[in-house]
Write a protein that holds these residues in place. Sequence first.
Motif: not given
Length: 290
Positions: A24-29, A179-180, A259-261, A267-268
Amino acid sequence: MSANLFRGYCLHSLSRRLFILIASIAWLLILTPIADAQTAGNQQVFVSATFFKVKPGKNEAYVDMVKNTAHKVLEYRFKQKAILGWYFYEVLMTGDEEKKYDYVAVTVSTNFADLVEYPTPTRDLYMKAVSGAPKDGFDKFVAQINDLRTLVKREVYIHRAGINENTPVSKYVQIDYMKTVPGKVQDYIKTERDVYYPIHQERIKLHALTDWGLYEKLLPVSINADSDFVTANFFDDLKSLIDPKYEEAFNNIPHNVDFAKMTEMVEQLRKMVRSDIWKLVDYVDQNNTK
């Protein structure tokens, strides 16, 4: 050819939460996308994985036949530039309750049609590769090896991210089956390239991994398939399963996110189905064949 303490069935809750937070953290990098497989001429790379179950009491004989005869055929194919590499693994553990396969033969090539059309050696190839083989040598080889094991399944994948072709061959690999969510395939690939892979690069620097790769399954096609991607996590020491060094890798990457977002976003995209642990038994590639 992600990894976290054999996540398929022995991952405790704390490690699981840490793994999700890291992704999650790396997602916004802001990261440069990782290209697909980098080989000579930047050709696309495909991988064939063939799974075998050894008959009771035939394990040693089967491995000897693979190493002493099948190896020669694959070495010949490598020297003819028909394949990029071949890797023969013993399956130490699987995420299934029933261990359905004992060994996996992995062939890497830029020729998709060849992987699909010629899954096993032909008579002509065998006779060229095995010096001094008698006329009936191929028939005897096929009969003997079929008496030692049974074919469980074959799968063909396309390489999507990761893998440094100059990395020495690793002793172990952890295969994570993913599994996507329908309609999220491209988002998932981008997540692995732009989010997970940079974290794995940090783990490689920390000696928790030797290499990592993402592969999308092409064949067989089934609407009931339990997975459509795998990640391969390579390492030389089983201690990497106990201490995957996610926290240290996390600390090396700046972060300031909700983090929650971000957890919800990851997970989606996909779910982790199960994990295998394989041990290298034999191989043919640029590291041991000229």
